[in-house]
Design a protein around this motif. Sequence first.
Motif, PDB file in Angstrom:
ATOM      1  N   LEU A   1       0.818  -1.214   0.000  1.00 57.58           N
ATOM      2  CA  LEU A   1       0.000   0.000   0.000  1.00 57.58           C
ATOM      3  C   LEU A   1       0.852   1.264   0.000  1.00 57.58           C
ATOM      4  CD1 LEU A   1      -2.830  -1.004   2.484  1.00 57.58           C
ATOM      5  CD2 LEU A   1      -3.013  -0.717   0.016  1.00 57.58           C
ATOM      6  N   ILE A   2       1.897   1.255   0.809  1.00 57.46           N
ATOM      7  CA  ILE A   2       2.780   2.422   0.844  1.00 57.46           C
ATOM      8  C   ILE A   2       3.506   2.578  -0.486  1.00 57.46           C
ATOM      9  CG2 ILE A   2       4.868   3.368   1.921  1.00 57.46           C
ATOM     10  CD1 ILE A   2       3.883   2.093   4.550  1.00 57.46           C
ATOM     11  N   GLY A   3       3.982   1.467  -1.037  1.00 54.12           N
ATOM     12  CA  GLY A   3       4.667   1.521  -2.330  1.00 54.12           C
ATOM     13  C   GLY A   3       3.757   1.987  -3.448  1.00 54.12           C
ATOM     14  N   PHE A   4       2.488   1.581  -3.410  1.00 51.24           N
ATOM     15  CA  PHE A   4       1.537   2.007  -4.437  1.00 51.24           C
ATOM     16  C   PHE A   4       1.306   3.514  -4.372  1.00 51.24           C
ATOM     17  CE2 PHE A   4      -2.845   2.998  -5.673  1.00 51.24           C
ATOM     18  CZ  PHE A   4      -2.793   2.624  -7.000  1.00 51.24           C
ATOM     19  N   ARG A   5       1.108   4.014  -3.178  1.00 51.26           N
ATOM     20  CA  ARG A   5       0.860   5.452  -3.046  1.00 51.26           C
ATOM     21  C   ARG A   5       2.063   6.283  -3.465  1.00 51.26           C
ATOM     22  NH1 ARG A   5      -3.355   6.863   1.617  1.00 51.26           N
ATOM     23  NH2 ARG A   5      -4.865   5.285   1.012  1.00 51.26           N
ATOM     24  N   ILE A   6       3.252   5.850  -3.063  1.00 47.81           N
ATOM     25  CA  ILE A   6       4.458   6.601  -3.413  1.00 47.81           C
ATOM     26  C   ILE A   6       4.708   6.552  -4.906  1.00 47.81           C
ATOM     27  CG2 ILE A   6       6.976   6.627  -3.196  1.00 47.81           C
ATOM     28  CD1 ILE A   6       6.588   5.780  -0.274  1.00 47.81           C
ATOM     29  N   SER A   7       4.634   5.355  -5.497  1.00 47.29           N
ATOM     30  CA  SER A   7       4.931   5.250  -6.925  1.00 47.29           C
ATOM     31  C   SER A   7       3.854   5.900  -7.784  1.00 47.29           C
ATOM     32  CB  SER A   7       5.131   3.791  -7.332  1.00 47.29           C
ATOM     33  OG  SER A   7       3.997   3.024  -7.028  1.00 47.29           O
ATOM     34  N   SER A   8       2.589   5.859  -7.369  1.00 44.04           N
ATOM     35  CA  SER A   8       1.557   6.530  -8.161  1.00 44.04           C
ATOM     36  C   SER A   8       1.722   8.043  -8.104  1.00 44.04           C
ATOM     37  CB  SER A   8       0.163   6.120  -7.701  1.00 44.04           C
ATOM     38  OG  SER A   8      -0.088   6.581  -6.395  1.00 44.04           O
ATOM     39  N   SER A   9       2.090   8.572  -6.951  1.00 42.55           N
ATOM     40  CA  SER A   9       2.299  10.024  -6.871  1.00 42.55           C
ATOM     41  C   SER A   9       3.532  10.446  -7.666  1.00 42.55           C
ATOM     42  CB  SER A   9       2.413  10.469  -5.418  1.00 42.55           C
ATOM     43  OG  SER A   9       3.583   9.963  -4.828  1.00 42.55           O
ATOM     44  N   ARG A  10       4.568   9.626  -7.665  1.00 45.28           N
ATOM     45  CA  ARG A  10       5.756   9.951  -8.465  1.00 45.28           C
ATOM     46  C   ARG A  10       5.450   9.924  -9.956  1.00 45.28           C
ATOM     47  NH1 ARG A  10      10.798   6.691  -5.697  1.00 45.28           N
ATOM     48  NH2 ARG A  10      10.952   8.020  -3.854  1.00 45.28           N
ATOM     49  N   LEU A  11       4.683   8.930 -10.385  1.00 45.14           N
ATOM     50  CA  LEU A  11       4.342   8.843 -11.800  1.00 45.14           C
ATOM     51  C   LEU A  11       3.434   9.988 -12.225  1.00 45.14           C
ATOM     52  CD1 LEU A  11       3.788   4.997 -12.127  1.00 45.14           C
ATOM     53  CD2 LEU A  11       5.637   6.319 -13.126  1.00 45.14           C
ATOM     54  N   LYS A  12       2.529  10.388 -11.363  1.00 42.03           N
ATOM     55  CA  LYS A  12       1.651  11.512 -11.696  1.00 42.03           C
ATOM     56  C   LYS A  12       2.428  12.820 -11.746  1.00 42.03           C
ATOM     57  CE  LYS A  12      -2.521   9.355  -9.952  1.00 42.03           C
ATOM     58  NZ  LYS A  12      -3.541   9.322  -8.897  1.00 42.03           N
ATOM     59  N   LYS A  13       3.450  12.958 -10.884  1.00 36.66           N
ATOM     60  CA  LYS A  13       4.282  14.161 -10.919  1.00 36.66           C
ATOM     61  C   LYS A  13       5.086  14.242 -12.212  1.00 36.66           C
ATOM     62  CE  LYS A  13       5.143  15.244  -6.081  1.00 36.66           C
ATOM     63  NZ  LYS A  13       6.180  15.308  -5.037  1.00 36.66           N
ATOM     64  N   LYS A  14       5.450  13.076 -12.763  1.00 35.04           N
ATOM     65  CA  LYS A  14       6.202  13.057 -14.014  1.00 35.04           C
ATOM     66  C   LYS A  14       5.330  13.433 -15.210  1.00 35.04           C
ATOM     67  CE  LYS A  14       9.731   9.659 -12.845  1.00 35.04           C
ATOM     68  NZ  LYS A  14      10.282   8.328 -13.159  1.00 35.04           N
ATOM     69  N   GLY A  15       4.023  13.472 -15.017  1.00 35.50           N
ATOM     70  CA  GLY A  15       3.131  13.874 -16.089  1.00 35.50           C
ATOM     71  C   GLY A  15       2.479  12.707 -16.806  1.00 35.50           C
ATOM     72  N   ILE A  16       2.583  11.523 -16.270  1.00 36.83           N
ATOM     73  CA  ILE A  16       1.936  10.360 -16.874  1.00 36.83           C
ATOM     74  C   ILE A  16       0.456  10.394 -16.493  1.00 36.83           C
ATOM     75  CG2 ILE A  16       1.869   7.839 -16.911  1.00 36.83           C
ATOM     76  CD1 ILE A  16       4.849   7.851 -16.347  1.00 36.83           C
ATOM     77  N   GLU A  17      -0.409  10.073 -17.458  1.00 38.72           N
ATOM     78  CA  GLU A  17      -1.848  10.090 -17.195  1.00 38.72           C
ATOM     79  C   GLU A  17      -2.204   9.068 -16.124  1.00 38.72           C
ATOM     80  OE1 GLU A  17      -1.937   8.909 -20.947  1.00 38.72           O
ATOM     81  OE2 GLU A  17      -1.333  10.868 -21.643  1.00 38.72           O
ATOM     82  N   PRO A  18      -3.246   9.342 -15.341  1.00 38.01           N
ATOM     83  CA  PRO A  18      -3.641   8.414 -14.271  1.00 38.01           C
ATOM     84  C   PRO A  18      -4.021   7.024 -14.766  1.00 38.01           C
ATOM     85  CG  PRO A  18      -4.667  10.544 -13.923  1.00 38.01           C
ATOM     86  CD  PRO A  18      -3.990  10.603 -15.252  1.00 38.01           C
ATOM     87  N   GLU A  19      -4.575   6.931 -15.980  1.00 38.82           N
ATOM     88  CA  GLU A  19      -4.949   5.622 -16.518  1.00 38.82           C
ATOM     89  C   GLU A  19      -3.736   4.737 -16.759  1.00 38.82           C
ATOM     90  OE1 GLU A  19      -5.933   8.517 -18.267  1.00 38.82           O
ATOM     91  OE2 GLU A  19      -7.792   8.655 -17.107  1.00 38.82           O
TER      92      GLU A  19
END
Length: 72
Positions: free
Chosen positions: A21-39
């Motif tokens: 759960l912690i890894g999912f939240r951290i990696s999803s926020s990092r990917l969203k900061k890079k500009g990758i679409e949420p999908e």
Amino acid sequence: MALNSVLRLISVLMVMLVVGLIGFRISSSRLKKKGIEPEKAVPQAKLQAKKYSLIAAFLYMVAMVSVAGLFM
């Protein structure tokens, strides 16, 4: 004897769940900061979270075997 095995299984599952759960939240926020679409970010974050949880479970089991070896 069986109770010890069940407790070990539950503890490993809890470690995997928390780290996942912690890894999912951290990696999803990092990917969203890079500009990758949420999908596209969610499947990549899930894959990374699974990897993190497997690594954490392996390290946890190695640590528990090492600690148990100290008392034998």
